[in-house]
Design a protein around this motif. Structure first.
Motif, PDB file in Angstrom:
ATOM      1  N   GLN A   1     -13.474 -77.854  13.664  1.00 31.72           N
ATOM      2  CA  GLN A   1     -13.823 -76.522  13.159  1.00 31.72           C
ATOM      3  C   GLN A   1     -14.912 -75.896  14.021  1.00 31.72           C
ATOM      4  O   GLN A   1     -14.845 -74.721  14.372  1.00 31.72           O
ATOM      5  CB  GLN A   1     -14.281 -76.611  11.698  1.00 31.72           C
ATOM      6  N   LEU A   2     -15.907 -76.676  14.380  1.00 26.63           N
ATOM      7  CA  LEU A   2     -17.008 -76.184  15.204  1.00 26.63           C
ATOM      8  C   LEU A   2     -16.495 -75.718  16.561  1.00 26.63           C
ATOM      9  O   LEU A   2     -16.883 -74.653  17.049  1.00 26.63           O
ATOM     10  CB  LEU A   2     -18.061 -77.280  15.382  1.00 26.63           C
ATOM     11  N   ILE A   3     -15.615 -76.486  17.155  1.00 23.15           N
ATOM     12  CA  ILE A   3     -15.043 -76.126  18.457  1.00 23.15           C
ATOM     13  C   ILE A   3     -14.205 -74.864  18.333  1.00 23.15           C
ATOM     14  O   ILE A   3     -14.251 -73.989  19.204  1.00 23.15           O
ATOM     15  CB  ILE A   3     -14.218 -77.299  19.031  1.00 23.15           C
TER      16      ILE A   3
ATOM     17  N   LYS B   1     -16.691 -70.522  21.299  1.00 20.55           N
ATOM     18  CA  LYS B   1     -15.966 -70.446  22.573  1.00 20.55           C
ATOM     19  C   LYS B   1     -16.600 -71.332  23.653  1.00 20.55           C
ATOM     20  O   LYS B   1     -15.891 -72.005  24.405  1.00 20.55           O
ATOM     21  CB  LYS B   1     -15.914 -68.993  23.045  1.00 20.55           C
ATOM     22  N   GLU B   2     -17.913 -71.341  23.735  1.00 17.47           N
ATOM     23  CA  GLU B   2     -18.620 -72.152  24.739  1.00 17.47           C
ATOM     24  C   GLU B   2     -18.332 -73.646  24.536  1.00 17.47           C
ATOM     25  O   GLU B   2     -18.080 -74.382  25.490  1.00 17.47           O
ATOM     26  CB  GLU B   2     -20.119 -71.889  24.656  1.00 17.47           C
TER      27      GLU B   2
ATOM     28  N   ALA C   1     -17.129 -87.654  22.267  1.00 23.73           N
ATOM     29  CA  ALA C   1     -18.066 -87.507  23.382  1.00 23.73           C
ATOM     30  C   ALA C   1     -18.836 -86.198  23.256  1.00 23.73           C
ATOM     31  O   ALA C   1     -20.059 -86.151  23.466  1.00 23.73           O
ATOM     32  CB  ALA C   1     -17.318 -87.562  24.710  1.00 23.73           C
ATOM     33  N   LEU C   2     -18.136 -85.139  22.905  1.00 21.58           N
ATOM     34  CA  LEU C   2     -18.783 -83.839  22.743  1.00 21.58           C
ATOM     35  C   LEU C   2     -19.767 -83.859  21.576  1.00 21.58           C
ATOM     36  O   LEU C   2     -20.861 -83.312  21.667  1.00 21.58           O
ATOM     37  CB  LEU C   2     -17.709 -82.773  22.513  1.00 21.58           C
ATOM     38  N   TYR C   3     -19.389 -84.537  20.510  1.00 30.09           N
ATOM     39  CA  TYR C   3     -20.281 -84.675  19.357  1.00 30.09           C
ATOM     40  C   TYR C   3     -21.590 -85.346  19.780  1.00 30.09           C
ATOM     41  O   TYR C   3     -22.674 -84.857  19.480  1.00 30.09           O
ATOM     42  CB  TYR C   3     -19.599 -85.490  18.251  1.00 30.09           C
TER      43      TYR C   3
ATOM     44  N   GLN D   1     -26.301 -78.809  16.574  1.00 28.86           N
ATOM     45  CA  GLN D   1     -26.516 -79.614  15.372  1.00 28.86           C
ATOM     46  C   GLN D   1     -26.592 -78.756  14.112  1.00 28.86           C
ATOM     47  O   GLN D   1     -25.972 -79.065  13.103  1.00 28.86           O
ATOM     48  CB  GLN D   1     -27.779 -80.459  15.501  1.00 28.86           C
ATOM     49  N   VAL D   2     -27.314 -77.676  14.157  1.00 30.80           N
ATOM     50  CA  VAL D   2     -27.483 -76.824  12.970  1.00 30.80           C
ATOM     51  C   VAL D   2     -26.136 -76.217  12.559  1.00 30.80           C
ATOM     52  O   VAL D   2     -25.793 -76.193  11.375  1.00 30.80           O
ATOM     53  CB  VAL D   2     -28.528 -75.719  13.237  1.00 30.80           C
ATOM     54  N   ALA D   3     -25.359 -75.757  13.533  1.00 24.92           N
ATOM     55  CA  ALA D   3     -24.047 -75.176  13.230  1.00 24.92           C
ATOM     56  C   ALA D   3     -23.119 -76.229  12.624  1.00 24.92           C
ATOM     57  O   ALA D   3     -22.362 -75.945  11.690  1.00 24.92           O
ATOM     58  CB  ALA D   3     -23.426 -74.586  14.496  1.00 24.92           C
ATOM     59  N   TYR D   4     -23.191 -77.443  13.142  1.00 26.28           N
ATOM     60  CA  TYR D   4     -22.367 -78.545  12.621  1.00 26.28           C
ATOM     61  C   TYR D   4     -22.767 -78.861  11.179  1.00 26.28           C
ATOM     62  O   TYR D   4     -21.910 -79.018  10.308  1.00 26.28           O
ATOM     63  CB  TYR D   4     -22.544 -79.776  13.522  1.00 26.28           C
TER      64      TYR D   4
END
Length: 63
Positions: free
Chosen positions: A10-12, A16-17, A39-41, A52-55
């Motif tokens: 969902q975050l991805i 867009k970045e 890996a991205l996490y 982190q805050v958005a996640y």
């Protein structure tokens, strides 16, 4: 904080970045989707990462 695949997807989708970085990671390191997500996490979200805050906000119930 715990890795949750659906939250990471969902975050991805919403950023867009981060989506671009995800595609780069997959191609650069020849990773499968699930491994690229993890890996991205660990590189961008966990332990005070940029997203982190958005996640964490995805974990909050909708009002």
């Amino acid at each position: 904080m715990k890795y949750i695949k659906s939250q990471m997807q969902q975050l991805i989708k919403e950023n867009k970045e981060l989506h671009t970085r995800f595609k780069e990671l997959k191609a650069e390191h020849d990773l499968e989707k699930n491994n690229a997500l993890k890996a991205l996490y660990h590189s961008e979200v966990a332990d005070g990462g940029k997203y982190q805050v958005a996640y964490q906000a995805l974990d909050q119930p909708k009002k």
